[in-house]
Scaffold this motif. Structure first.
Motif, mmCIF file in Angstrom:
data_model
loop_
_atom_site.group_PDB
_atom_site.id
_atom_site.type_symbol
_atom_site.label_atom_id
_atom_site.label_comp_id
_atom_site.label_asym_id
_atom_site.label_seq_id
_atom_site.Cartn_x
_atom_site.Cartn_y
_atom_site.Cartn_z
ATOM 1 N N GLN A 148 -20.419 -36.530 -8.617
ATOM 2 C CA GLN A 148 -20.884 -36.129 -7.291
ATOM 3 C C GLN A 148 -21.550 -37.323 -6.641
ATOM 4 N N LEU A 149 -21.171 -37.624 -5.404
ATOM 5 C CA LEU A 149 -21.724 -38.789 -4.734
ATOM 6 C C LEU A 149 -23.157 -38.514 -4.317
ATOM 7 N N ALA A 150 -23.979 -39.503 -4.514
ATOM 8 C CA ALA A 150 -25.402 -39.367 -4.195
ATOM 9 C C ALA A 150 -25.595 -39.113 -2.710
ATOM 10 N N GLY A 151 -26.482 -38.182 -2.417
ATOM 11 C CA GLY A 151 -26.836 -37.923 -1.031
ATOM 12 C C GLY A 151 -25.887 -36.999 -0.299
ATOM 13 N N ASN A 152 -24.833 -36.523 -0.967
ATOM 14 C CA ASN A 152 -23.890 -35.618 -0.305
ATOM 15 C C ASN A 152 -23.457 -34.555 -1.310
ATOM 16 N N ALA A 153 -23.966 -33.350 -1.144
ATOM 17 C CA ALA A 153 -23.719 -32.287 -2.119
ATOM 18 C C ALA A 153 -22.273 -31.826 -2.129
ATOM 19 N N ARG A 154 -21.489 -32.207 -1.114
ATOM 20 C CA ARG A 154 -20.108 -31.740 -1.032
ATOM 21 C C ARG A 154 -19.092 -32.860 -1.245
ATOM 22 N N GLN A 155 -19.553 -34.063 -1.560
ATOM 23 C CA GLN A 155 -18.666 -35.215 -1.712
ATOM 24 C C GLN A 155 -18.529 -35.568 -3.192
ATOM 25 N N PHE A 156 -17.271 -35.726 -3.652
ATOM 26 C CA PHE A 156 -17.014 -35.997 -5.060
ATOM 27 C C PHE A 156 -15.965 -37.103 -5.177
ATOM 28 N N LYS A 157 -16.044 -37.815 -6.302
ATOM 29 C CA LYS A 157 -15.150 -38.950 -6.525
ATOM 30 C C LYS A 157 -14.619 -38.911 -7.946
ATOM 31 N N ALA A 158 -13.329 -39.256 -8.109
ATOM 32 C CA ALA A 158 -12.698 -39.294 -9.420
ATOM 33 C C ALA A 158 -12.377 -40.726 -9.811
ATOM 34 N N THR A 159 -12.272 -40.963 -11.108
ATOM 35 C CA THR A 159 -11.862 -42.274 -11.605
ATOM 36 C C THR A 159 -10.402 -42.526 -11.227
#
Length: 685
Positions: free
Chosen positions: A593-604
């Motif tokens: 989960q990206l810091a500062g954004n509860a709805r933003q996510f990142k995958a490898t």
């Protein structure tokens, strides 16, 4: 529940009655206690005269069928009044009422009633109408369940006490019937599937003049605790709820009761009390397979004068626990009603056909013959709901559905677009680590096409990841579902449970043909695929729950899984993993989960051991932790092409609870990797 509304439509829903236009009839209280007067009221047309309430009292053990000559006899008349006296609330308001004396209210007595009157022209009227399938109203007097005591084996085991408080933890069906009719229906093969007459009481409401019969094919009379079928009077459907109070998707015109004791042919799971059936039906449904709803009731059959006997634990009303199943009706097969469509049982034929379909049998035969004609891939894609079939087939392996075969124990639902989807049925031989019947159906022929087989393996891995990847009650969905369902039969703060009550009722029951079959540990089974031994970690209901969870998860210490190996530990997980295996799938991604954004996510980044290229990054959000929230159920999906980040819509997290965010890569051949480990998002209330 209230019956104070004067709207006729409201009364139809609550009482199950239909009344002629111009009369709203009610009684209060709905289910009286002994010694409590009942006020009956009817809103009649202006000018009505000579309004009379007719009453018929039916004692326990003296049931009167609608077909009996006695049904039209022994009615007592009480005058209805509109003068503000004797129970009438207000004079001159056209609401006629009468107070039925408390002497009529006796525990376990049925009181039927009608209203007859004359209109302003002197024409006689009756409510309900004489041609109604239920030509009377009724109430049933109930003081609550009496305490019950029994032993699993009276010769060897201690007597257990079941208090009224405990007996109130599971909803009840009361069947009022003649003892000889029940005996014929359940235990006399000469009356196989012949309908008998009775009355059902559910949640305080009387459903009079129902029909009941035994059910089943070859196993119909083998056990002693057998299957029942209930059919309600036409126009008097029953609004039914499950053990948690969650309503079935629609009212029901019939219901099926299963004994919940494992198949009588091989009762290796006897004592599980239907947890295997209800859990497996719920699992199919969560996976998106059209599935009849399933739950439990305590079944009480009122055929004698006494509710319990101090001398005989097998006498009286209590018949133990039964699994209740809805029919193969589109309106019941999913939480959100499916469109009306053709449903077919492979054993009993057409179950329901939409209006306007000219020849449903020919539609079914056309599809069935098509499946058996070695059709091309395009035919399967046009005629079979492949995604649903993949879920059905994967669940069959995971849940050990070994009695499944092309000609039995399933059905089909036809979507309006012409595609057919399988329906599970007859789940009393599940969680078995040996082959028995083929375990597949005709639709399995679709997997002969490589592209379709690849898609099946994708779905099989997905079910392993989302439903069977974790055995814990809080982390794994098999564990959570089993725990949530088991709580209905093992209510907290009680020293006993429903599994032991059911065993005490039936283990040594005089009518039981397989005595001493409850809670045998270990026990051997002998299926067509060979012998095997079922062992419980603890010989109780909790032990059966653990058995189910271990069967469906990677619980085997030595990972030597093989189809038909007879080892219960992780057998379902191992079988499905065997079918899902593909060495060319993309590597499993990791998500943050990206810091500062509860709805933003990142995958490898994408990686492929087989040297393939990426086609898309799939994302999903599931819900867990609450009853009814299981990650396998669809909540939200999305995909990204050419990137590794996603922004989940805010509406996805609208309700308080725990959400699981996962990602997986799909390569240019259509292969999907495993879903990533979940990132949990806890939404506060």
């Amino acid at each position: 529940m209230t019956l104070l509304s004067g709207k006729i439509v409201r009364l139809v829903v609550l009482l199950g009655f239909s009344v002629p236009v111009g009369a709203a009839v009610r009684h209060e209280p709905v289910q009286p206690k002994p010694g409590v007067p009942v006020v009956v009221s009817a809103e009649l047309a202006a000018g009505t005269t000579s309004a009379v309430l007719k009453l018929q009292a039916v004692a326990p053990g003296k049931y009167v069928r609608k077909s009996d000559p006695a049904y039209e006899q022994n009615w007592t008349d009480l005058p209805l009044r509109d003068d503000g006296k004797d129970g009438d609330a207000k004079a001159g308001d056209s609401v006629f009422s009468v107070r039925v004396p408390e002497t009529w209210q006796k525990h376990r007595w049925l009181v039927r009633y009608r209203i007859v009157a004359k209109d302003a022209a002197g024409k006689a009227m009756q409510w309900p109408a004489t041609d109604d399938t239920c030509p009377n109203f009724a109430w049933w007097c109930d003081a609550g369940p009496a305490a019950w005591a029994g032993a699993i084996d009276p010769r060897k085991s201690p007597v257990m006490q079941f208090s009224p408080a405990f007996l109130g933890t599971l909803q009840t069906f009361h069947l009022l019937a003649r003892a000889e009719d029940v005996a014929k229906s359940q235990w006399d093969g000469n009356f196989h599937k012949q309908k008998q007459q009775g009355t059902l009481v559910y949640r305080g409401v009387v459903y009079d003049h129902i029909q009941y019969s035994n059910r089943g094919q070859g196993s119909a009379h083998i056990s002693g605790k057998n299957k029942w079928g209930l059919n309600f009077a036409k126009g008097h459907d029953l609004p039914f709820v499950d053990h948690n109070g969650v309503a079935f998707p629609d009212e029901v015109k019939s219901l099926n009761l299963n004994p919940g004791g494992s198949t009588p042919y091989l009762p290796t799971l006897r004592g599980i009390t239907g947890l295997d059936e209800v859990m497996s039906m719920r699992a199919y449904r969560l996976a998106g397979v059209p599935t009849p709803p399933a739950t439990w009731v305590q079944w009480r059959v009122v055929t004698g004068e006494h509710e319990v006997s101090p001398k005989d634990q097998y006498a009286g009303d209590l018949w133990g626990v039964y699994v209740v199943l809805g029919e193969m009706e589109p309106k019941l097969l999913a939480d959100r009603k499916l469109p009306k469509g053709l449903t077919v049982s492979t054993q009993s034929g057409i179950k329901e056909a939409p209006k306007g379909m000219p020849e449903p049998q020919k539609e079914w035969e056309k599809f069935l013959n098509g499946m058996r004609s070695n059709p091309k891939e395009d035919w399967w894609r046009q005629n079979l709901d492949l995604q649903t079939y993949f879920s059905f087939a994967a669940m069959n392996r995971l849940l050990g559905n070994v009695d499944l075969r092309p000609d039995g124990n399933h059905g089909y639902y036809r979507h309006p677009d012409g595609r057919w989807a399988p329906i599970p049925w007859d789940n009393d031989m599940m969680f078995v680590p040996r082959h028995h019947q083929p375990g597949v159906i005709d639709a399995n022929n679709c997997l002969q096409h490589p592209a379709i087989a690849l898609e099946y393996r994708n779905r099989a891995r997905e079910i392993l990841d989302l439903f069977a990847g974790d055995a814990t009650a809080t982390g794994g969905q098999v564990g959570q579902l089993t725990r949530d369902l088991a709580a209905a039969l093992a209510p907290p703060n009680h020293a006993v449970d429903w599994a032991r009550l059911d065993a005490a009722v039936w283990n040594q029951h005089p009518r039981m043909n397989q005595k001493g079959s409850y809670f045998v540990n270990p026990v051997e089974g002998d299926h067509f695929g060979g012998r095997w031994k079922r062992t419980l970690a603890t010989n109780d209901f909790a032990g059966f729950g653990k058995y189910l969870i271990d069967f469906c998860t990677d619980s085997r210490p030595t990972k030597n899984y093989a189809p038909n190996d007879g080892d219960q530990r992780g057998y379902g997980w191992g079988y499905l993993a065997h079918e899902a295996k593909d060495d060319k799938i993309p590597a499993t991604a990791k998500v943050e989960q990206l810091a500062g954004n509860a709805r933003q996510f990142k995958a490898t980044p994408f990686a492929s051991p087989a040297g393939k290229t990426t086609a898309a990054l799939e994302w999903r959000v599931g819900r867990v932790g609450k009853i009814g929230w299981y990650e396998l159920a669809e909540h939200w999906r999305g995909e990204v092409v050419g990137g590794a980040e996603v922004s989940v819509p805010q509406d996805v997290f609208r309700e308080p609870g725990v959400y699981r965010v996962r990602a997986r890569y799909r390569d240019n051949t259509g292969r999907c990797g495993h879903w990533s480990a979940a990132v949990e998002v806890n939404v506060k209330g």
